[in-house]
Design a protein around this motif. Structure first.
Motif, PDB file in Angstrom:
ATOM      1  N   TYR A 195      -4.274   4.871   9.725  1.00 33.10           N
ATOM      2  CA  TYR A 195      -2.848   5.212   9.651  1.00 33.10           C
ATOM      3  C   TYR A 195      -2.606   6.477  10.469  1.00 33.10           C
ATOM      4  N   GLY A 196      -1.717   6.384  11.432  1.00 25.68           N
ATOM      5  CA  GLY A 196      -1.346   7.553  12.221  1.00 25.68           C
ATOM      6  C   GLY A 196      -2.432   8.003  13.172  1.00 25.68           C
ATOM      7  N   TRP A 197      -3.079   7.066  13.852  1.00 30.44           N
ATOM      8  CA  TRP A 197      -4.246   7.421  14.657  1.00 30.44           C
ATOM      9  C   TRP A 197      -3.836   7.667  16.113  1.00 30.44           C
ATOM     10  N   ALA A 198      -3.116   8.769  16.322  1.00 28.58           N
ATOM     11  CA  ALA A 198      -2.660   9.124  17.664  1.00 28.58           C
ATOM     12  C   ALA A 198      -2.221  10.580  17.662  1.00 28.58           C
ATOM     13  N   TRP A 199      -1.966  11.084  18.853  1.00 31.50           N
ATOM     14  CA  TRP A 199      -1.493  12.457  19.000  1.00 31.50           C
ATOM     15  C   TRP A 199      -0.098  12.598  18.373  1.00 31.50           C
ATOM     16  N   ASN A 200       0.773  11.641  18.679  1.00 30.33           N
ATOM     17  CA  ASN A 200       2.118  11.627  18.101  1.00 30.33           C
ATOM     18  C   ASN A 200       2.357  10.243  17.512  1.00 30.33           C
ATOM     19  N   PRO A 201       1.813   9.992  16.322  1.00 33.42           N
ATOM     20  CA  PRO A 201       1.838   8.637  15.763  1.00 33.42           C
ATOM     21  C   PRO A 201       3.218   8.250  15.240  1.00 33.42           C
ATOM     22  N   ILE A 202       3.453   6.948  15.217  1.00 31.11           N
ATOM     23  CA  ILE A 202       4.736   6.430  14.717  1.00 31.11           C
ATOM     24  C   ILE A 202       4.621   6.208  13.211  1.00 31.11           C
ATOM     25  N   VAL A 203       4.550   7.271  12.477  1.00 25.98           N
ATOM     26  CA  VAL A 203       4.338   7.197  11.026  1.00 25.98           C
ATOM     27  C   VAL A 203       5.653   7.432  10.290  1.00 25.98           C
ATOM     28  N   ASN A 204       5.826   6.749   9.151  1.00 18.13           N
ATOM     29  CA  ASN A 204       7.057   6.945   8.381  1.00 18.13           C
ATOM     30  C   ASN A 204       6.869   6.690   6.890  1.00 18.13           C
ATOM     31  N   LEU A 205       5.624   6.809   6.405  1.00 19.22           N
ATOM     32  CA  LEU A 205       5.384   6.689   4.968  1.00 19.22           C
ATOM     33  C   LEU A 205       5.521   8.064   4.323  1.00 19.22           C
ATOM     34  N   PHE A 206       6.410   8.162   3.335  1.00 16.61           N
ATOM     35  CA  PHE A 206       6.678   9.414   2.620  1.00 16.61           C
ATOM     36  C   PHE A 206       6.669   9.132   1.117  1.00 16.61           C
ATOM     37  N   ASN A 207       6.646  10.193   0.337  1.00 17.46           N
ATOM     38  CA  ASN A 207       7.039  10.040  -1.058  1.00 17.46           C
ATOM     39  C   ASN A 207       8.513  10.432  -1.177  1.00 17.46           C
ATOM     40  N   LYS A 208       9.091  10.189  -2.331  1.00 11.35           N
ATOM     41  CA  LYS A 208      10.530  10.407  -2.487  1.00 11.35           C
ATOM     42  C   LYS A 208      10.897  11.881  -2.508  1.00 11.35           C
ATOM     43  N   GLU A 209       9.885  12.747  -2.563  1.00 12.59           N
ATOM     44  CA  GLU A 209      10.130  14.184  -2.443  1.00 12.59           C
ATOM     45  C   GLU A 209      10.203  14.630  -0.976  1.00 12.59           C
ATOM     46  N   GLY A 210      10.049  13.673  -0.049  1.00 16.39           N
ATOM     47  CA  GLY A 210      10.230  13.969   1.361  1.00 16.39           C
ATOM     48  C   GLY A 210       9.012  14.507   2.064  1.00 16.39           C
ATOM     49  N   GLY A 264      16.413   5.843   7.312  1.00 17.07           N
ATOM     50  CA  GLY A 264      16.871   5.429   8.626  1.00 17.07           C
ATOM     51  C   GLY A 264      15.979   4.387   9.273  1.00 17.07           C
ATOM     52  N   ASP A 265      14.711   4.325   8.852  1.00 12.33           N
ATOM     53  CA  ASP A 265      13.793   3.316   9.383  1.00 12.33           C
ATOM     54  C   ASP A 265      13.888   2.045   8.540  1.00 12.33           C
ATOM     55  N   LYS A 266      13.670   0.909   9.186  1.00 14.61           N
ATOM     56  CA  LYS A 266      13.807  -0.365   8.488  1.00 14.61           C
ATOM     57  C   LYS A 266      12.493  -0.940   8.001  1.00 14.61           C
ATOM     58  N   LYS A 267      11.383  -0.590   8.665  1.00 12.54           N
ATOM     59  CA  LYS A 267      10.104  -1.126   8.228  1.00 12.54           C
ATOM     60  C   LYS A 267       9.028  -0.060   8.328  1.00 12.54           C
ATOM     61  N   LEU A 268       7.968  -0.274   7.581  1.00 10.67           N
ATOM     62  CA  LEU A 268       6.862   0.666   7.544  1.00 10.67           C
ATOM     63  C   LEU A 268       6.048   0.552   8.830  1.00 10.67           C
ATOM     64  N   THR A 269       5.713   1.696   9.417  1.00 10.51           N
ATOM     65  CA  THR A 269       4.983   1.701  10.684  1.00 10.51           C
ATOM     66  C   THR A 269       3.772   2.630  10.591  1.00 10.51           C
ATOM     67  N   GLY A 270       2.961   2.582  11.645  1.00 14.46           N
ATOM     68  CA  GLY A 270       1.839   3.512  11.759  1.00 14.46           C
ATOM     69  C   GLY A 270       0.512   2.973  11.298  1.00 14.46           C
ATOM     70  N   PHE A 271       0.498   1.797  10.672  1.00 19.38           N
ATOM     71  CA  PHE A 271      -0.744   1.211  10.161  1.00 19.38           C
ATOM     72  C   PHE A 271      -1.349   0.265  11.205  1.00 19.38           C
ATOM     73  N   ILE A 272      -2.660   0.339  11.354  1.00 21.26           N
ATOM     74  CA  ILE A 272      -3.393  -0.593  12.212  1.00 21.26           C
ATOM     75  C   ILE A 272      -4.550  -1.166  11.410  1.00 21.26           C
ATOM     76  N   ILE A 273      -5.028  -2.324  11.831  1.00 19.42           N
ATOM     77  CA  ILE A 273      -5.998  -3.063  11.021  1.00 19.42           C
ATOM     78  C   ILE A 273      -7.029  -3.713  11.941  1.00 19.42           C
ATOM     79  N   ALA A 274      -8.246  -3.878  11.419  1.00 13.14           N
ATOM     80  CA  ALA A 274      -9.325  -4.478  12.225  1.00 13.14           C
ATOM     81  C   ALA A 274     -10.277  -5.237  11.328  1.00 13.14           C
TER      82      ALA A 274
END
Length: 677
Positions: free
Chosen positions: A652-667, A609-619
């Motif tokens: 990756y996912g550095w928040a209380w309720n992060p916008i993360v959506n990276l999974f493996n195909k096993e869910g 359902g998501d179109k792009k990978l989210t939750g990653f930040i960089i510095a």
């Protein structure tokens, strides 16, 4: 308004966790609902050994209890001797080991001593898991998702649960609060720990062996409350120095042989020496001609003691019928204001110090005599109206525990009463050696120590919220707890499975937001560094509006996947989401970072359902993080940002309720992480 409510709720949560870490009195002020109300004799069999129990398969499992010193105890299984013989020591304790037995059942165990014999039926041999932590482990099946259907279908004859009720002690206890093994039927399973039950159900279905869960958890509790004092002093002497010193000072005030109910009897003897001299509590021939006839139940300020506040003695003789001979009886005194101490035939049987609460005490069959010679004595302390017995006459009686509808002995009527010391002249009642849920080592002493060394297969741990602000300390505290428990349960380095905290609160809007990212990291680091531990991620199944997500089914299932891989030999099973392994900076332009993962299963994927990978930040080297562009490339993730020319670090996912959506195909969701430490 909604934003204000949201911020207020967050503030309250933070305040609660901060309070849980603050130094508090080891002994609470004033009576508490969990204070003991009756003396408990050490039983022939520890309460963990009962009908319907699950005994750990495959090892020599300890079994223990108490008897007369020198008594010989023998154990049979299904009519055959186990060869296990125990001799009770000078303190009365006996202990031995039986087995190993293969999984299965039901079986019958017979434990025989010189003057005592116990027969345990419907016993299973299987795997026993200890379930502990705070409120999310405590959360019951009846409040989980799809509760009505789950409870209705909770019929599993090979799942059993033993629930340890709240008890925070200043010293290690020999017995847990009264409890028993319960069958997995809708009647009982509705109150099972949800996470523990759904974990047990998955294992029972997949592994086909009986599963027992010992549930011992307390809401809002911190990990230091679940760790022994000796472990904290040895492993973390500087972290909890002040609180341990406070605990030592409180405990030393009691003395090494302190007995709460003996202290109550000494208290009455001290404040009213005449009562001790004339033996008010035991002398059946006491001259009570100077005592007042008083109607019970009725507040004494409405009868013959109108102007007295303080200590009052009550006495009555009770006629016990032949039909009650040899039976345990329930003594029901209804509501009493404010505090009471109760004796039956000269033995103290109970006390409660909370005004207005009902009083129900067990009378052991050994205390009861058939006929009219039973002496019931109640000492009541009151400081304001209404005073003394305050309820309906029908609520005061004695009846059999096993068949409460028959053979009721009414206690209403005319009793003898004597006013004693006035309230303002009374010293405080004694207090037991108990603390609160915040008391350091208290939950270990009251709810873990009494279980040791019952043979277990492993432990489930859902806790961390209360330690959230102290995540760096938690890195050492959780391994300390694990080591402590492993030494004390005496089954080696048993598997310890950790639930990573779920997402909570408003969805992330900034690259870094304060919350639980660090405590999740500490849980992950524990799973990485402590042998035979595992982690179940729940970062995607939380409830933003509720610290208690109701999807305990999936939390239990994910724990079962970890167990099946780590414990039950399914090495090819995908049991975890993608886990960060290493990073590589692009060697040509140095403007991208490639992230490598393990546990990718059938491959990396974006949440459907998501179109792009989210939750990653960089510095860059300055650690000023910005949102990153992230794409999946085979078994890796490539991250970059036009704002960072030479990236050095990724989170990756550095928040209380992060916008993360990276999974493996096993869910299964990826484990949140950072590379900058």
């Amino acid at each position: 308004m909604m934003r204000y409510i949201f911020l207020l709720r967050i503030s309250l949560i933070l305040l609660l966790v901060m309070i849980s870490k603050s130094s508090v009195q080891a002994q609470p002020k004033g009576p508490q609902p969990w204070w003991p109300t009756q003396p408990r004799a050490l039983p022939f069999l520890h309460p963990l050994f009962s009908t319907d129990m699950v005994l750990q398969r495959g090892i020599k499992a300890p079994i223990w209890g108490w008897s007369n010193p020198g008594d010989q105890i023998e154990i049979q299984v299904d009519g055959k001797s186990t060869g296990a013989i125990a001799i009770a020591g000078v303190d009365g304790k006996w202990t031995t080991k039986i087995g190993p037995f293969p999984a299965g059942g039901p079986h019958e165990l017979v434990i025989s001593g010189k003057n005592k014999k116990e027969t345990l039926t419907n016993v299973l041999f299987g795997d026993v898991w200890l379930c502990s932590g705070q409120s999310n482990m405590n959360w019951p099946v009846r409040l989980s998702n799809n509760a009505e259907v789950e409870v209705k279908n909770a019929n599993h004859k090979h799942i059993r649960s033993f629930t340890v009720n709240f008890f925070s002690s200043l010293v290690p206890m020999k017995l847990p609060p009264e409890a028993k093994w319960e069958m997995c039927t809708p009647e009982f399973a509705k109150n099972f720990t949800g996470v523990g039950y759904f974990f047990a159900r998955e294992l029972n279905e997949k592994i086909k062996i009986p599963i027992g869960i010992i549930h011992s958890s307390v809401g809002a509790s911190a990990a230091e409350a679940w760790t022994s004092g000796s472990a904290l002093r040895k492993q973390m002497p500087d972290d909890f120095k002040d609180r341990l010193n406070e605990l030592d000072m409180t405990s030393s005030a009691y003395g090494s042989n302190f007995d709460f109910f003996q202290a109550l009897e000494k208290w009455t003897a001290k404040v009213d020496p005449q009562s001790a001299k004339e033996k008010y509590t035991s002398n059946s021939n006491l001259d009570t001609s100077s005592w007042v006839d008083i109607e019970v139940p009725k507040p004494w300020n409405e009868t013959g003691l109108k102007d007295h506040n303080g200590l009052v003695w009550f006495r009555n003789t009770i006629d016990i019928p032949e039909s009650m001979k040899g039976k345990d009886l329930s003594l029901n005194l209804s509501v009493i204001n404010d505090a009471d101490i109760v004796w039956f035939n000269g033995t103290v049987v109970g006390s409660k110090q909370i005004p207005g609460n009902t009083r129900t005490y067990l009378l052991d069959s050994n205390l009861v005599k058939v006929g009219k010679s039973n002496l019931l004595v109640v000492a009541i302390v009151n400081k304001a109206s209404p005073r003394g017995f305050c309820s309906q006459p029908t609520n005061m009686n004695i009846r059999p525990v096993s068949n409460p509808g028959k053979d009721i002995v009414a206690l209403k009527g005319i009793w003898k009463a004597k006013a004693s010391v006035k309230f303002n002249d009374l010293p405080p009642f004694p207090t037991p050696q108990l603390g609160h849920y915040k008391t350091i080592t208290g939950l270990y002493n009251g709810m873990i120590a009494p279980l040791e060394p019952y043979a277990i297969k492993g432990a489930l741990w859902y806790q961390g919220e209360a330690n959230g602000p102290f995540w760096l300390q938690y890195r050492r505290l959780l391994p300390t707890l694990i080591k402590d428990w492993r030494e004390r349960f005496e089954v080696g380095d048993f598997p310890f499975l950790i639930v990573s905290l779920a997402n909570l609160n408003k969805l992330q809007t900034q690259p870094i937001e304060p919350g639980w990212a660090e405590i999740r990291e500490s849980q992950w680091r524990t799973a990485r560094t402590v042998p035979n531990t595992g982690l179940a991620m729940t970062i995607d199944i939380g409830d933003p509006d509720n610290i208690h997500p109701r999807n305990k089914q999936e939390a239990g299932r994910r724990l079962s996947l970890v167990a099946r891989h780590l414990v039950y030999g399914e090495k090819e099973l995908v049991y975890s989401g993608p886990e960060f392994v290493k990073m590589e900076i692009d060697q040509v332009k140095k403007d991208k970072i490639r992230l490598h993962f393990k546990n990718i299963g059938g491959g990396l994927m974006i949440k459907p359902g998501d179109k792009k990978l989210t939750g990653f930040i960089i510095a860059g080297v300055d650690k000023k993080f910005v949102w990153a562009d992230a794409i999946i490339e085979g078994e890796t993730v490539m991250v970059s940002s036009p704002e960072i020319a030479e990236p050095k670090f990724v989170r990756y996912g550095w928040a209380w309720n992060p916008i993360v959506n990276l999974f493996n195909k096993e869910g299964l969701p990826a484990i949140t992480f950072r590379t900058d430490e």
